[in-house]
Write a protein that holds these residues in place. Structure first.
Motif: not given
Length: 342
Positions: A144-156, A231-237
């Motif tokens: 099976x495949x499952x969701x490892x999470x959407x990646x988003x950007x942080x910065x200062x 939270x731009x969710x640019x890539x899906x894990x």
């Protein structure tokens, strides 16, 4: 009298055979996991797998969990499953791509506009064909495949509302051509740094930002040294629940079915917990660490996608071929039509 004795003897023999067969089918499943024991979606999903298997098999099958990389890295555990010294494990797509390069298509930037679209694709004919190809190519059974999470950007430096806001920023990425290509395309500079060194690099100003799901930003300490989270969710894990194929196919059909069902339940559990974690940990980042969070609108995501996706598509097509990329795009469009109508 002779017939009676013969019947009794046959009955005892049958009972002995049935008991012996049941005893012979007793199975211990060793399951390796990268995440430590705790409240992480990965560990909780594995607990559900264990509980389901042991309950449905009347204790005939037991699951022995090895969390926290006790058995080695994700790559090492994949190798153990492939070689047969470990029954099951739960690697991320990045680790699996080292064994099966087409896995990279799940990392196309902005390929999934929402988690439900990704869930639909994970249950699609495309996903079934990929799991069959993983087996044919690597000898590993992907259950099976499952969701490892959407990646988003942080910065200062500033909130990242438009692609132009990325200009001039130094962003830590994994040492992955996909992520480095995406960040550079957006006008920032990708700086590959090991995960264990990210917080220090952020604190010292070696990089301005990084990208990860909210749960990792919170638990990894990134939120303590970053001001802005978009939270731009640019890539899906993606996670893949895998098993040694020789071990699996040697099991009785009933036990195979229980394991398949448990893997699906494990996937659903992680999907829901990972998605819930996006807003649960985002709230904690604001309340406990003082981060400023911006949730990108569909229109804002589309602007990022227009710039970030084409160069990554070119790279992935060159790496794994056009067919798997085109099939993924078609599966996404079919999922959107299924969920939202034509």
């Amino acid at each position: 009298m002779t017939m009676t004795r013969t019947f009794c003897a046959a009955t005892m023999l049958a009972a002995t055979f049935i008991f012996g067969a049941a005893h012979a089918q007793s199975v211990e499943i060793k399951f390796g996991l990268g995440m430590p024991e705790g409240d992480s979606p990965e560990y909780q999903a594995l607990v559900r797998f264990k509980e389901y298997v042991e309950f449905k098999s009347n204790g005939e099958m037991t699951v022995r969990m090895f969390p926290g990389n006790q058995l080695g890295s994700e790559r090492e555990m994949i190798e153990m499953v492939q070689q047969g010294s470990l029954e099951m494990t739960f690697p991320a797509d990045g680790a699996m791509a080292g064994f099966y390069p087409p896995m990279q298509v799940w990392s196309i930037p902005y390929i999934f506009e929402s988690a439900p679209i990704a869930w639909n694709v994970m249950q699609s004919d495309f996903a079934d064909r990929m799991r069959e190809d993983i087996l044919a190519t690597t000898g590993i059974r992907a259950l099976a495949f499952s969701q490892n999470g959407f990646r988003s950007f942080t910065n200062n430096v500033r909130p990242l509302v438009t692609p132009q806001d990325m200009a001039g920023l130094k962003i830590r990425t994994m040492e992955s051509p996909v992520y480095m290509t995406m960040v550079n395309a957006l006008g920032a500079t990708a700086v590959p740094i090991a995960g264990s060194e990210v917080v220090m690099a952020l604190r010292q100003g070696v990089v301005d930002g990084q990208e990860n799901p909210p749960a990792v930003v919170f638990s990894g300490g990134h939120g303590e040294v970053q001001d802005y989270f978009t939270l731009n969710e640019h890539t899906f894990g993606l996670h893949v629940i895998i098993a040694n194929n020789d071990w699996f196919t040697a099991l009785p059909q009933g036990q195979q079915q229980i394991i398949k069902d448990a893997a699906e339940m494990m996937a659903v559990t992680e999907n829901l917990l990972k998605t819930e974690g996006d807003w649960r940990y985002s709230r904690r980042l604001v309340e406990e660490m003082g981060m400023e969070i911006h949730v990108s609108t569909p229109e804002e995501k589309a602007a990022f996608k227009e710039i970030a996706q084409p160069p990554v598509l070119t790279f992935i097509r060159e790496s794994v071929g056009d067919q798997v990329v085109d099939d993924m795009i078609a599966a996404v469009e079919a999922a959107k039509a299924d969920l939202y109508g034509n």
